[in-house]
Write an enzyme that holds these catalytic residues in place. Structure first.
Site, short mmCIF file in Angstrom:
data_model
loop_
_atom_site.label_atom_id
_atom_site.label_comp_id
_atom_site.label_asym_id
_atom_site.label_seq_id
_atom_site.Cartn_x
_atom_site.Cartn_y
_atom_site.Cartn_z
N LYS A 176 6.15 9.70 -8.47
CA LYS A 176 7.31 9.08 -8.64
C LYS A 176 8.39 9.26 -7.52
O LYS A 176 8.57 10.68 -7.47
CB LYS A 176 7.97 9.13 -10.00
CG LYS A 176 7.06 8.16 -10.97
CD LYS A 176 7.90 7.96 -12.23
CE LYS A 176 7.16 7.10 -13.25
NZ LYS A 176 7.76 7.35 -14.75
N HIS A 229 -2.87 5.04 -19.21
CA HIS A 229 -1.76 6.16 -19.97
C HIS A 229 -2.27 6.66 -21.00
O HIS A 229 -1.85 8.00 -21.22
CB HIS A 229 -0.40 5.40 -19.94
CG HIS A 229 0.63 6.36 -19.70
ND1 HIS A 229 0.87 6.40 -18.09
CD2 HIS A 229 1.82 6.70 -20.39
CE1 HIS A 229 2.04 7.35 -18.07
NE2 HIS A 229 2.78 7.38 -19.19
N ARG A 287 -1.23 9.38 -12.90
CA ARG A 287 -0.84 8.06 -13.29
C ARG A 287 -1.74 7.07 -12.58
O ARG A 287 -2.08 7.22 -11.34
CB ARG A 287 0.70 7.70 -12.86
CG ARG A 287 1.75 8.87 -13.33
CD ARG A 287 2.87 8.24 -12.72
NE ARG A 287 4.06 9.54 -13.32
CZ ARG A 287 4.36 10.51 -12.54
NH1 ARG A 287 3.96 10.87 -11.60
NH2 ARG A 287 5.32 11.25 -13.24
N HIS A 293 6.26 15.88 -13.66
CA HIS A 293 7.54 15.48 -14.37
C HIS A 293 8.52 16.14 -13.67
O HIS A 293 8.31 17.33 -13.41
CB HIS A 293 7.37 15.75 -15.90
CG HIS A 293 6.63 14.93 -16.76
ND1 HIS A 293 6.01 15.29 -18.02
CD2 HIS A 293 6.37 13.61 -16.48
CE1 HIS A 293 5.57 14.24 -18.56
NE2 HIS A 293 5.70 13.26 -17.56
N ARG A 300 -3.73 9.95 -19.83
CA ARG A 300 -2.75 11.05 -19.36
C ARG A 300 -2.45 11.56 -20.37
O ARG A 300 -2.10 12.87 -20.51
CB ARG A 300 -1.91 10.14 -18.58
CG ARG A 300 -0.65 10.97 -17.98
CD ARG A 300 0.18 9.97 -17.05
NE ARG A 300 1.57 10.61 -16.63
CZ ARG A 300 2.02 11.51 -16.03
NH1 ARG A 300 0.80 11.87 -15.06
NH2 ARG A 300 3.02 11.77 -15.65
N TYR A 329 4.95 16.16 -25.91
CA TYR A 329 3.57 16.42 -26.04
C TYR A 329 3.59 17.59 -27.17
O TYR A 329 2.48 17.74 -28.00
CB TYR A 329 2.85 16.91 -25.05
CG TYR A 329 2.54 15.52 -23.93
CD1 TYR A 329 1.88 14.43 -24.27
CD2 TYR A 329 3.43 15.45 -22.86
CE1 TYR A 329 1.60 13.43 -23.69
CE2 TYR A 329 3.04 14.25 -22.08
CZ TYR A 329 2.33 13.34 -22.37
OH TYR A 329 2.20 12.41 -21.69
#
Length: 305
Positions: free
Chosen positions: A175, A249, A151, A275, A252, A284
């Site tokens: 995150k 992004h 990210r 994730h 990514r 995806y």
């Protein structure tokens, strides 16, 4: 109400370990909601008490947001902010009844992530070739974003201590302050090595202790910041691709989609992207299906007729 909002934001920072970006989003949404309540006739411009807020008040606010043309994704985020806030208020005893308990988050539009074709990625990297220290850094940024799928925030927070050239890997802070190890491919590794050899040339008047431990630096010599990376990425993508989104992004998204198209296990892609849930990675698979459909239409003699 604003004092309780401040307590809630501190709770997010200290107890929930939320990111700075998340806290700012909550703050913006809740202050906007508070402003809306103050402007209601029954409040006469005075600060409302959380205990006096009703479900109707929240629905009227959401109706106003919708009338102002806000996207469903934005409204959904604001609903989530209000729900979390009143859940906190109820648990901490600030209110006797939670007005947001049964509030439904609007369904968001399902948009497939945009990606850049492999041939355009190659063109972009060729354009990014240069011998100056700033050009070498730009190439390294592009190679790292596409080669690892990290990210934007993970790139800007990257420190020298997080880089392990011997093992061809980097350690990133994702995150929720979750750390993960991400492997470096040949191109990303070579580009990063070259950048580190020239990195100190980028020192300037704003180089402080934090900048000296950072991998990437902005023109003033300070730690690189998000807006600068966004400008760099956009300047290169717009020269090679017609995608409407030209952000980090997109690189990514391209990283994940190209891996999936090449047969990589989606569970491995999930770990590489950082994730928490597989459902976040599964978008995806839809992109990959669209890719297969296009190939089918182009290659099969009876696909179009």
């Amino acid at each position: 109400m604003r004092k309780i909002i401040e307590k809630f934001l501190r709770y997010l920072e200290v107890e929930r370990n939320s990111s700075h970006h998340t806290i700012i989003s909550y703050q913006t949404d809740l202050e906007q909601f508070s402003d809306f309540l103050e402007n209601q006739d029954e409040n006469n411009g005075e600060e409302p008490d959380p205990g006096s807020v009703t479900r109707l008040d929240i629905r009227l606010w959401l109706g106003e947001l919708s009338g102002n043309g806000l996207a469903r994704s934005t409204i959904a985020r604001k609903v989530a902010s209000v729900r979390s806030f009143f859940k906190y208020c109820f648990k901490r005893g600030h209110i006797e009844k939670n007005p947001a308990h049964l509030l439904i988050i609007p369904k968001q539009e399902k948009r497939l992530p945009q990606t850049i074709k492999p041939v355009d990625i190659e063109s972009m990297m060729e354009l990014a070739s240069g011998d100056s220290s700033s050009e070498i850094q730009n190439r390294s940024i592009l190679e790292l974003l596409f080669g690892t799928g990290i990210r934007l925030s993970e790139l800007t927070q990257l420190n020298l201590a997080d880089v392990d050239l011997h093992r061809s890997q980097i350690k990133v802070l994702g995150k929720g302050n979750k750390q993960r190890i991400v492997p470096l491919g040949t191109h990303a590794l070579h580009s990063l090595k070259k950048h580190l050899e020239h990195r100190t040339v980028l020192y300037g008047s704003r180089t402080d202790g934090d900048a000296k431990i950072a991998v990437y630096l902005a023109p003033g010599g300070q730690r690189i910041y998000a807006r600068f990376v966004q400008r760099v990425v956009k300047s290169f993508i717009e020269r090679v691709s017609e995608v409407s989104q030209k952000s980090p992004h997109v690189l990514r998204h391209s990283f994940a989609t190209h891996l999936l198209d090449a047969g990589a296990d989606i569970r491995v892609i999930k770990e590489l992207l950082g994730h928490t849930n597989l459902s976040a990675t599964q978008i995806y698979t839809h992109t990959s299906v669209e890719h297969l459909k296009n190939i089918y239409k182009q290659a099969h003699p009876r696909a179009e007729h």
